[in-house]
Design an enzyme around this catalytic site. Structure first.
Site, PDB file in Angstrom:
ATOM      1  N   CYS A 139      -6.314  75.562  -8.873  1.00 50.37           N
ATOM      2  CA  CYS A 139      -4.869  75.690  -8.651  1.00 50.37           C
ATOM      3  C   CYS A 139      -4.583  76.843  -7.687  1.00 50.37           C
ATOM      4  O   CYS A 139      -5.433  77.711  -7.452  1.00 50.37           O
ATOM      5  CB  CYS A 139      -4.145  75.905  -9.983  1.00 50.37           C
ATOM      6  SG  CYS A 139      -4.112  77.634 -10.532  1.00 50.37           S
ATOM      7  N   ASP A 147      15.076  61.366 -21.911  1.00 52.18           N
ATOM      8  CA  ASP A 147      15.302  61.298 -23.351  1.00 52.18           C
ATOM      9  C   ASP A 147      16.747  60.876 -23.600  1.00 52.18           C
ATOM     10  O   ASP A 147      17.559  60.807 -22.683  1.00 52.18           O
ATOM     11  CB  ASP A 147      14.951  62.622 -24.027  1.00 52.18           C
ATOM     12  CG  ASP A 147      15.774  63.797 -23.522  1.00 52.18           C
ATOM     13  OD1 ASP A 147      16.845  63.565 -22.916  1.00 52.18           O
ATOM     14  OD2 ASP A 147      15.353  64.941 -23.725  1.00 52.18           O
TER      15      ASP A 147
END
Length: 375
Positions: free
Chosen positions: A306, A92
């Protein structure tokens, strides 16, 4: 290969699936980007992040320029080598963090001067400096420098900010220059005002970018207002370039954004929630801190593959959270990132098959069921 490209492979309504190609790898869209603020996705090793299905990470210009410093990272071989992540990275511009974190800031046409939240040292961020920092970091996707006013704000404030951001977008484009293999994204602003969003999109298209972000949302306006804006904002941007919704979001937000034509998103929510004992599942949010889990031998989600769900019980996850053990944040973060990437994969498959609406209906129905009953 030094070229970058974006291609759509299928659309279903406004929902799109495709791929962004970069020299460091392909990014399957819709894409969720885990946030690696300070050159790390908190509580995760890079190979673990990759194992969840992530094609790209987000790094933060503001935090990295303050600590350890962009020049230092460049000397050490760039951000990819520094953090041991050889796939694409988006950085960003630093604008949002300056507005939200820094103190004693002063905004001018030139840029923003501010005091670091780390040590109080004084710094200046401008479009040119932001481009320089992101080049030093070596990120694959660079964001133009903009100003993001917090909502709610009056129209005059939003309009002034948008026009300033568009002038900064041109300066960012000029400073970015010609960098084969790297992409520069412009950022649409304009608050919740459809006409200002349109003016911003027109200005960005005239400048020309490799991708376009929708900024200034997920800043307190609420989901209904955000979706109302997304009903028109993505349509104002080019169809042949990636569309990135910044800072979003919750699972419902992500699905609603993709439904409205968004290709990329990022958010700290899955990692931050993991460290505070919240797990996102197909059946809603599980607060592992609750006493109901203390004797529960079942996994968080029996269908999840997971590490947290295949190796550990709710009772164990409850225990290590209560005991403040580091493995708690590690396991719950791994689960949350895995779940978010499963959402993205599910949407990609559904869009390609022309079955997005059916997938979305099943997604919302599953989450509405709520968690499994206590034992």
């Amino acid at each position: 290969m030094s070229i970058t490209s974006f291609s759509l492979s299928a659309t279903d309504g406004k929902a799109r699936t495709g791929v962004i190609r970069t020299p460091r790898g392909e990014i399957r869209t819709p894409a969720f980007m885990p946030v690696g603020t300070a050159a790390t996705v908190k509580a995760m090793l890079p190979e673990q992040v990759r194992a969840t299905g992530a094609d790209i990470l987000l790094g933060n210009t503001y935090h990295l320029m303050l600590r350890p410093g962009a020049e230092r990272i460049a000397k050490l071989g760039g951000l990819h080598r520094f953090m041991n992540w050889d796939l694409p990275i988006l950085t960003d511009s630093g604008g949002f963090q300056v507005m939200s974190l820094a103190s004693l800031r002063k905004l001018t046409e030139e840029g923003v001067t501010f005091a670091s939240h780390v040590d109080g040292s004084r710094h200046m961020l401008s479009p040119e400096r932001s481009m320089e920092i992101q080049k030093l970091l070596g990120s694959d996707i660079v964001m133009a420098f903009d100003e993001c006013p917090a909502l709610p704000a009056d129209r005059a404030r939003i309009e002034h900010s948008m026009h300033l951001s568009m002038r900064w977008a041109q300066r960012s484009r000029d400073a970015f220059g010609d960098r084969p293999g790297h992409m520069l994204f412009g950022i649409q602003q304009g608050g919740l005002e459809q006409d200002l969003r349109g003016q911003s999109a027109e200005a960005l298209r005239a400048i020309g970018f490799d991708g376009y972000a929708i900024g200034g949302l997920a800043v307190g306006e609420g989901q209904e207002a955000m979706f109302a804006c997304l009903d028109h904002a993505p349509d104002q941007l080019p169809t042949d370039k990636p569309r990135y919704l910044m800072g979003v979001g919750k699972p419902d937000d992500i699905v609603g954004a993709v439904k409205r034509g968004i290709d990329m998103m990022d958010c700290v929510l899955p990692t931050r929630s993991g460290r505070t004992g919240q797990a996102f599942t197909r059946h809603g949010v599980v607060n592992i801190k609750n006493a109901r889990h203390a004797d529960d031998p079942r996994p968080l989600d029996a269908s999840c593959t997971c590490p947290a769900c295949t190796g550990y019980s709710r009772a164990y996850l409850h225990h290590v959270f209560r005991a403040h053990e580091m493995i708690s944040g590690m396991l719950l973060t791994a689960h949350n990132l895995h779940y978010f990437q499963q959402i993205m994969e599910g949407m990609r498959v559904a869009i390609a098959a022309g079955q997005f609406e059916a997938w979305e209906t099943a997604f919302h129905a599953g989450r509405a069921e709520g968690d499994i009953p206590p034992l």
